[in-house]
Design an enzyme around this catalytic site. Structure first.
Site, PDB file in Angstrom:
ATOM      1  N   LYS A  23       0.838  -1.207   0.000  1.00  0.00           N
ATOM      2  CA  LYS A  23       0.000   0.000   0.000  1.00  0.00           C
ATOM      3  C   LYS A  23       0.872   1.256   0.000  1.00  0.00           C
ATOM      4  CE  LYS A  23      -1.731   1.587   4.062  1.00  0.00           C
ATOM      5  NZ  LYS A  23      -1.407   2.992   4.378  1.00  0.00           N
ATOM      6  N   ASN A  24       1.837   1.297   0.918  1.00  0.00           N
ATOM      7  CA  ASN A  24       2.592   2.537   1.086  1.00  0.00           C
ATOM      8  C   ASN A  24       3.590   2.790  -0.035  1.00  0.00           C
ATOM      9  OD1 ASN A  24       1.080   3.065   3.280  1.00  0.00           O
ATOM     10  ND2 ASN A  24       2.631   2.472   4.806  1.00  0.00           N
ATOM     11  N   ARG A  95      -4.152  10.885   3.892  1.00  0.00           N
ATOM     12  CA  ARG A  95      -2.996  11.777   3.940  1.00  0.00           C
ATOM     13  C   ARG A  95      -1.974  11.510   2.843  1.00  0.00           C
ATOM     14  NH1 ARG A  95      -1.302  14.286   8.217  1.00  0.00           N
ATOM     15  NH2 ARG A  95       0.769  13.857   7.440  1.00  0.00           N
ATOM     16  N   CYS A 119      -4.293  13.177  12.235  1.00  0.00           N
ATOM     17  CA  CYS A 119      -5.204  12.040  12.128  1.00  0.00           C
ATOM     18  C   CYS A 119      -5.186  11.313  13.453  1.00  0.00           C
ATOM     19  CB  CYS A 119      -4.836  11.129  10.969  1.00  0.00           C
ATOM     20  SG  CYS A 119      -3.415  10.130  11.285  1.00  0.00           S
ATOM     21  N   ARG A 124       1.058  14.569  12.814  1.00  0.00           N
ATOM     22  CA  ARG A 124       1.508  14.301  11.443  1.00  0.00           C
ATOM     23  C   ARG A 124       1.649  15.574  10.613  1.00  0.00           C
ATOM     24  NH1 ARG A 124      -1.035   8.795   9.269  1.00  0.00           N
ATOM     25  NH2 ARG A 124       0.921   8.740   8.169  1.00  0.00           N
ATOM     26  N   ASP A 127       5.619  20.020   7.684  1.00  0.00           N
ATOM     27  CA  ASP A 127       6.575  21.125   7.577  1.00  0.00           C
ATOM     28  C   ASP A 127       7.837  20.748   6.800  1.00  0.00           C
ATOM     29  OD1 ASP A 127       6.851  19.443   9.819  1.00  0.00           O
ATOM     30  OD2 ASP A 127       8.029  20.892  10.937  1.00  0.00           O
ATOM     31  N   ASP A 310       4.346   0.462  12.137  1.00  0.00           N
ATOM     32  CA  ASP A 310       3.096  -0.096  11.612  1.00  0.00           C
ATOM     33  C   ASP A 310       2.846  -1.529  12.100  1.00  0.00           C
ATOM     34  OD1 ASP A 310       2.807   2.282  10.286  1.00  0.00           O
ATOM     35  OD2 ASP A 310       3.494   1.530   8.358  1.00  0.00           O
ATOM     36  N   ARG A 402      -8.741  -0.130   4.536  1.00  0.00           N
ATOM     37  CA  ARG A 402      -7.820   0.824   3.903  1.00  0.00           C
ATOM     38  C   ARG A 402      -6.509   0.154   3.514  1.00  0.00           C
ATOM     39  NH1 ARG A 402      -7.105   6.366   6.900  1.00  0.00           N
ATOM     40  NH2 ARG A 402      -5.808   6.489   5.052  1.00  0.00           N
TER      41      ARG A 402
END
Ligand code: EPU
Length: 439
Positions: A23-24, A95, A119, A124, A127, A310, A402
């Site tokens: 996913k990421n 995000r 979230c 999170r 910057d 995670d 998700r």
């Protein structure tokens, strides 16, 4: 209507499970496809709600999408983009879509991307993303909740990240692919997903070096240098780690296929220390098993190659019934222990003190009604329910959808007793849990 998982715990998981695309990684590859005036075909695309959201963001920018769920592929034709705006309606849902900022600034020299905001798991901030793009010459304003970026031209620069942020590294990489000269990202994130993005970009004609180390150098190329490609996403190491945990938690024995074991070295070593058995079968398969009660361990979550945040909640589910006391220190997010109250309701003995969790292993957990508060906390509750005595209902499973493709089907393939039910959101769960049609 609400969807819930009904789970009957106590069955050892056995058999084989095949891991889908990361996913990421795939979300960022989709954003990177915006750089090229042409078509990109991505394979090993997992069927996830986050993927659907990213495709909507990309379609909103004018790219044409052909998503073939059977083939697990998507073609993104970004020959023409018609908009540089990623709306709050979509970015606030996910995000990761903020990464289109770098790609749009690179390709179109302007972008209006909604600020993602915090979230459930933490503040999170973004910057570092913004400072990185400014260092490349983009002028950035934040107005009405949007990041408005404009650049006459982008010029390569030296950028030092205070924290090796995955998203900031990715946004800066994307923004510098078409910049003039060289960009050096120091203290860059080293995650396998960063390497996948660099490989994707290089296949497309970019010149990215050093991904997977703390220093990444991107030599800018001309837009006409980039070309259409086909690319296969790496396997999802977090999905793999989740099934490893579920097999170990239930004292089962199973084979994880289509995984890159090297992406899980730190996690695997901790599982071995706890007493699990893990055997490498071939370069993309591992056999995982566990017979005895696990031993407690301590760990600190850290950027890759450290212990992945995670998988912290999954490891906590294991520690909840291990022998002894384990301490987890969560160093990446302020609020990533949201599974603790529900694990305690199952009989665990976990005390949270700021970013530390002290877990006194109990003999067993017992099933109850649980609520997935975010993706990984939700998955850890499913693992806990699979190991617990009795039956559990997990609510708000849209969080789990998700990031886990066909979660319940894969668990059922391993022999786990789990069923998804779509039902009235007001249903009496105490009655529902005793309906054993899923057994
Ligand atoms: N941070 C800042 N400022 C920034 C950027 C980050 O302060 O400009 C802080 C964050 O607040 C956080 C830390 O740095 O405390 C690390 O954040 P990072 O930017 O590395 O994370 P991310 O890119 O937002 C990705 C994954 C997360 C995963 C983290 C860390 C995606 C879509 N998300 O997030 O995955 O936890 O890296 O490995 O790639 C998940 O899959 O469940 C998930 C949350």
């Amino acid at each position: 209507m609400a969807e819930r998982f009904y789970i009957k715990g106590g069955t050892p998981l056995k058999g084989e499970v095949s891991i889908g695309g990361a996913k990421n990684s795939v979300l960022k590859l989709m954003a990177a496809a915006l750089l090229v005036k042409g078509s990109t075909k991505i394979y090993n695309v997992p069927e996830l709600t986050d993927v659907d959201i990213m495709l909507k963001v990309i379609a909103q920018l004018g790219a044409k999408i052909d998503y073939n769920k059977e083939e697990k592929s998507v073609v993104i034709d970004a020959t023409e983009l018609t908009s540089v705006t990623a709306t709050y309606e979509l970015v606030s849902k996910m995000r990761a879509s903020f990464v289109v900022l770098g790609a749009l600034v690179s390709r179109c020299k302007e972008a209006n991307v909604a600020m993602p905001g915090g979230c459930a798991i933490g503040e999170r901030r973004v910057d570092f993303h913004i400072k990185g793009l400014e260092a490349l010459g983009a002028k950035i304003k934040i107005e009405n909740g949007y990041v408005i970026a404009k650049a006459n031209k982008l010029i390569g620069s030296d950028i030092y990240l205070d924290i090796p942020s995955v998203g900031a590294t990715e946004n800066i990489m994307l923004a510098s692919v078409l910049a003039e000269g060289s960009t050096r990202i120091q203290n860059a994130a080293q995650e396998p997903e960063i390497v996948d993005l660099a490989n994707f970009l290089n296949t497309m004609g970019a010149d990215v070096n050093g991904a997977g180390t703390s220093e990444i150098i991107i030599n800018g190329v001309k837009p006409e240098h980039l070309h259409s490609i086909e690319y296969t996403t790496i396997p999802d190491r977090i999905e793999a780690g989740t099934y490893m945990t579920a097999i170990i938690a239930t004292k089962g024995k199973g084979i994880i296929r289509n995984v890159y074991p090297a992406h899980l070295t730190f996690f695997t070593n901790k599982l071995l220390k706890m007493g699990a058995n893990i055997k490498l079968l071939d370069p993309t398969s591992m056999e995982v098993s566990c017979k005895n009660r696990l031993n407690s361990i301590n760990f600190i979550t850290q950027p890759y190659p450290g212990f992945p945040t995670d998988l912290q909640s999954m490891a906590m589910a294991l520690l909840s019934t291990a022998n002894g006391v384990g301490i987890i220190t969560e160093s990446l997010y302020e609020n990533r222990f949201m599974q603790v109250p529900d694990l305690n309701r199952m009989g665990a003995d976990i005390h949270q003190d700021r970013n530390h969790a002290i877990i006194k292993g109990v003999k067993k957990l017992s099933g109850t009604t649980l609520t997935a508060s975010d993706l990984r906390a939700g998955a850890s509750l499913v693992v806990a329910a699979l190991m617990a005595d009795g039956e559990s209902v997990v609510e708000k499973i849209h969080h789990i959808d998700r990031g886990y493709e066909n979660f319940e089907s894969k668990i059922r393939l391993l022999g786990g007793k789990i069923e998804r039910r779509v039902e009235d959101s007001q249903i009496n769960l105490t009655e529902g849990v005793h309906n054993e049609s899923y057994l």
